[in-house]
Design a protein around this motif. Sequence first.
Motif, PDB file in Angstrom:
ATOM      1  N   UNK A   1      -4.547  25.418  -3.948  1.00 34.02           N
ATOM      2  CA  UNK A   1      -3.960  25.908  -5.092  1.00 34.02           C
ATOM      3  C   UNK A   1      -2.692  25.610  -5.454  1.00 34.02           C
ATOM      4  N   UNK A   2      -2.404  24.263  -5.127  1.00 35.85           N
ATOM      5  CA  UNK A   2      -1.193  23.479  -5.665  1.00 35.85           C
ATOM      6  C   UNK A   2      -1.463  22.086  -5.989  1.00 35.85           C
ATOM      7  N   UNK A   3      -1.359  21.648  -7.409  1.00 32.66           N
ATOM      8  CA  UNK A   3      -1.730  20.372  -7.572  1.00 32.66           C
ATOM      9  C   UNK A   3      -0.666  19.211  -7.489  1.00 32.66           C
ATOM     10  N   UNK A   4       0.484  19.804  -7.045  1.00 31.06           N
ATOM     11  CA  UNK A   4       1.734  18.718  -6.788  1.00 31.06           C
ATOM     12  C   UNK A   4       1.359  17.738  -5.696  1.00 31.06           C
ATOM     13  N   UNK A   5       1.572  16.524  -6.209  1.00 31.61           N
ATOM     14  CA  UNK A   5       1.719  15.369  -5.174  1.00 31.61           C
ATOM     15  C   UNK A   5       2.995  14.729  -5.411  1.00 31.61           C
ATOM     16  N   UNK A   6       2.963  13.654  -4.269  1.00 31.34           N
ATOM     17  CA  UNK A   6       4.092  12.858  -4.323  1.00 31.34           C
ATOM     18  C   UNK A   6       3.436  11.755  -3.705  1.00 31.34           C
ATOM     19  N   UNK A   7       4.464  10.431  -3.601  1.00 29.89           N
ATOM     20  CA  UNK A   7       3.892   9.099  -3.295  1.00 29.89           C
ATOM     21  C   UNK A   7       4.744   8.619  -2.266  1.00 29.89           C
TER      22      UNK A   7
ATOM     23  N   UNK B   1       0.624  -1.281   0.005  1.00 31.70           N
ATOM     24  CA  UNK B   1      -0.105   0.086  -0.011  1.00 31.70           C
ATOM     25  C   UNK B   1       0.799   1.274   0.045  1.00 31.70           C
ATOM     26  N   UNK B   2       0.382   2.306  -0.561  1.00 35.42           N
ATOM     27  CA  UNK B   2       1.174   3.514  -0.587  1.00 35.42           C
ATOM     28  C   UNK B   2      -0.059   4.889  -0.395  1.00 35.42           C
ATOM     29  N   UNK B   3       0.671   5.970  -0.086  1.00 40.08           N
ATOM     30  CA  UNK B   3      -0.228   7.073  -0.185  1.00 40.08           C
ATOM     31  C   UNK B   3      -0.100   8.000  -1.250  1.00 40.08           C
ATOM     32  N   UNK B   4      -1.040   8.575  -1.760  1.00 39.63           N
ATOM     33  CA  UNK B   4      -0.775   9.803  -2.770  1.00 39.63           C
ATOM     34  C   UNK B   4      -1.072  11.107  -1.759  1.00 39.63           C
TER      35      UNK B   4
ATOM     36  N   UNK C   1      -4.743   3.069  -8.586  1.00 37.57           N
ATOM     37  CA  UNK C   1      -3.588   4.189  -8.724  1.00 37.57           C
ATOM     38  C   UNK C   1      -3.929   5.484  -9.325  1.00 37.57           C
ATOM     39  N   UNK C   2      -4.415   5.408 -10.805  1.00 34.03           N
ATOM     40  CA  UNK C   2      -4.609   6.456 -11.635  1.00 34.03           C
ATOM     41  C   UNK C   2      -5.804   7.254 -11.257  1.00 34.03           C
ATOM     42  N   UNK C   3      -6.859   6.693 -10.709  1.00 36.18           N
ATOM     43  CA  UNK C   3      -8.023   7.592 -10.101  1.00 36.18           C
ATOM     44  C   UNK C   3      -7.532   8.095  -9.003  1.00 36.18           C
ATOM     45  N   UNK C   4      -6.842   7.389  -7.920  1.00 35.76           N
ATOM     46  CA  UNK C   4      -6.418   8.219  -6.663  1.00 35.76           C
ATOM     47  C   UNK C   4      -5.590   9.281  -6.995  1.00 35.76           C
ATOM     48  N   UNK C   5      -4.553   9.316  -7.899  1.00 33.57           N
ATOM     49  CA  UNK C   5      -3.576  10.291  -8.171  1.00 33.57           C
ATOM     50  C   UNK C   5      -4.521  11.676  -8.751  1.00 33.57           C
ATOM     51  N   UNK C   6      -5.308  11.189  -9.692  1.00 38.00           N
ATOM     52  CA  UNK C   6      -6.322  12.341 -10.094  1.00 38.00           C
ATOM     53  C   UNK C   6      -6.981  13.049  -8.941  1.00 38.00           C
ATOM     54  N   UNK C   7      -7.701  12.284  -8.414  1.00 41.80           N
ATOM     55  CA  UNK C   7      -8.671  12.611  -7.319  1.00 41.80           C
ATOM     56  C   UNK C   7      -7.805  13.762  -6.207  1.00 41.80           C
TER      57      UNK C   7
ATOM     58  N   UNK D   1      -4.036  17.897   7.031  1.00 37.72           N
ATOM     59  CA  UNK D   1      -5.505  17.499   7.714  1.00 37.72           C
ATOM     60  C   UNK D   1      -5.981  16.645   6.890  1.00 37.72           C
ATOM     61  N   UNK D   2      -5.090  15.756   5.954  1.00 39.46           N
ATOM     62  CA  UNK D   2      -5.829  14.562   5.210  1.00 39.46           C
ATOM     63  C   UNK D   2      -6.514  14.908   3.939  1.00 39.46           C
ATOM     64  N   UNK D   3      -6.310  16.450   3.580  1.00 37.00           N
ATOM     65  CA  UNK D   3      -6.854  16.937   2.421  1.00 37.00           C
ATOM     66  C   UNK D   3      -5.961  16.645   1.338  1.00 37.00           C
ATOM     67  N   UNK D   4      -6.356  16.338   0.190  1.00 36.42           N
ATOM     68  CA  UNK D   4      -5.343  15.824  -1.243  1.00 36.42           C
ATOM     69  C   UNK D   4      -4.558  14.466  -0.667  1.00 36.42           C
ATOM     70  N   UNK D   5      -5.147  13.733   0.123  1.00 33.45           N
ATOM     71  CA  UNK D   5      -4.531  12.338   0.471  1.00 33.45           C
ATOM     72  C   UNK D   5      -5.429  11.297  -0.024  1.00 33.45           C
ATOM     73  N   UNK D   6      -4.698  10.122  -0.571  1.00 34.25           N
ATOM     74  CA  UNK D   6      -5.509   9.068  -0.986  1.00 34.25           C
ATOM     75  C   UNK D   6      -4.672   7.704  -0.721  1.00 34.25           C
ATOM     76  N   UNK D   7      -5.407   6.813  -0.165  1.00 37.14           N
ATOM     77  CA  UNK D   7      -4.710   5.395   0.144  1.00 37.14           C
ATOM     78  C   UNK D   7      -4.986   4.494  -1.124  1.00 37.14           C
ATOM     79  N   UNK D   8      -3.940   3.820  -1.431  1.00 36.65           N
ATOM     80  CA  UNK D   8      -3.880   2.906  -2.643  1.00 36.65           C
ATOM     81  C   UNK D   8      -3.681   1.710  -2.184  1.00 36.65           C
TER      82      UNK D   8
END
Length: 669
Positions: free
Chosen positions: A198-204, A159-162, A182-188, A169-176
């Motif tokens: 105001x920043x769409x940058x994510x990491x895994x 398992x990993x987190x996007x 993965x693709x849907x989690x990254x997009x959401x 506060x858990x916003x912009x976070x998805x558990x895969x």
Amino acid sequence: MAGEMSFTRVLIANRGEIARRIQRACRKLGLESVAVFSGADRDAPFVVEADHAICIGGAAPADSYLNIPAILEAARAAGAGAVHPGYGFLSENADFAAAVKAAGLVFIGPEADAIARMGSKIEAKAAAEAAGVPVLPGYRGTDQSDARLQDEARALGCPFLVKASAGGGGRGMRLVTDLDDAAEAIASARSEAKGAFGDATVFLERYAPRARHIEVQVLGDNHGRVLHLGDRDCSLQRNHQKLIEEAPAADLPEALRTDMRAAAVRLAQAIGYRSAGTVEYLYDPASGDYYFLEMNTRLQVEHPVTEAITGIDLVEWQLRIARGEALTLAQSDIRFDGHAIEIRIAAENPAENFRPETGRITLWAPPAGARLDSGVKAGSVVSHHYDSMLAKLIVHAPDRAGAIRQAVAALDTFAVGGVGLNLTYQRALLTHPDFQAFRHHTSGLPEMLPGGWNEPDDQGTALAAIALHLNLSPANDSPWQSLGGWRLTGPAGRQGMASYWHGSSDEPLRVGGGKSQLTVMLLEGQSVTVEAPELNAGRLSGRANGVPFSRVAHVERAEACWRVHVQTPAGMTTHQFQVLQDRHLRRSSHQAAGDDTLAAPMPGAVAEIRVAPGDRVAAGDTLVVLEAMKLLQSLPAPVTGVVAEIYCAPGDTVAGNAPLVKLYPENQT
């Protein structure tokens, strides 16, 4: 340096309990405080208690507590020499810190570049690695293409987190847990991060499923000295929001504890940190490893537990450091005494999916002998515009078991009216075997409460019904002459019984008897009998099963119902009842509005409308998303049908029970 940073008046760019906490520290140092407030907070305690107060805008945070030009203008008008951001709102906004400095004021916190660097989760982890602090495996690269992120996801494995780089506060976070997702989690996660920050940058990042949340408090001055003030455990969380915090973190190997503290100091020194800050870690008890999570470049909500075990006033030191003073403490001077626990007291109803509670506080009687950092008092209005946390209850004892006992005892004597609080929920967590044995972890609530949460015990409901019954039955009057829930069944040869509808139930509880004894018939066929029942001066007394009792019971009229706050063995519980008149009014209201109309369950702001006129929807489909107390609530269609009219728009503020969407039911289309 101290002369260059001297100031005598501090503007507090915040509200509620943290504003009052900073005011206390200012008074301790002989500094004047300036409160800035929104129109909704005009009569709040932090405004009344300030030396100076200036209204800076409307109730919405964007118009007031997030309005940088208005805050800086207020500082100029009040003659403030420094600004304290508290926590939340602008406290970790590097642009705000820079703007304060550019205005010739002292920012009571770290430098803007340290805030910016730690505010980016990607940059923060790079800085931690450079300082020799362990980080979780993952991808933190600048290539944000879908192809690269999905390649990295496959390499990392589940398992990993996007996670949002600018998030919290858990916003912009998805558990895969499945690579196919993965693709849907990254997009959401990207979409939510963009909207929230105001920043769409994510990491895994690798997910540690049973980790504990450990953090180390640091304090740095302008002269290069950094100290740690020990550690805290904040593992009891719901949706990545902390519920109960404690210091020190119990059940840690001492070598690991020492290493965590030293790593926090190294990181703070590496970025030239000043003021109070917190380095947060995930600790995996199974492997014995720990990993850097983030650094909070501000005062933490949970700072009082560190103050309790060290005797050091963190806010006072923030002010002194901002004035240019050097830390007078050495690391060896800091001693840790006993164990402290903090419980966050929030206006929400855990039994109804943590629905926010709003309204006017009619009773506020906190427990004696415990520290309470509170933003409200009796008469305060709890608004939907702000966070639901109203206060923090802090206890300190020689050991953890004693601190838990003190916390439970304090919750049991915490009396409140007007709005419901999460007191019984927090009490249940404190007394849960997993918490007491330190088996809990950051995602452990579903294990602790697998069936979700319900208000405890039928006795509490019965006592609340009796309190209401006595309140509606004037002393020395015949029950047939009193109003409320009485049914005139005497002429038919049956004992008179009062009917009260509890919560959302369509079946009533029945209360019968007289001055010497009252019996409540519960829905499950059980009954509770109280002898010599009496409601006097806000206390319900009598004998239950032959045992005398006396408990706080506060009865009040709410909108279209009666609300009863009563102390029970499970803590202070809140109950809503309807009497016959309320049921008739409810039926009339439903007939007028129609069961085909979606209404707002509480005051709030319309965040999203997911339908348009003419759309066909099924019962339960989300029509509107309402924001109240920083929480988003999806409001479902009451029936299957076609959208006829929409009475609101995104951004609208709506009252409780306001109609939002009208449907043509399917059988009428």
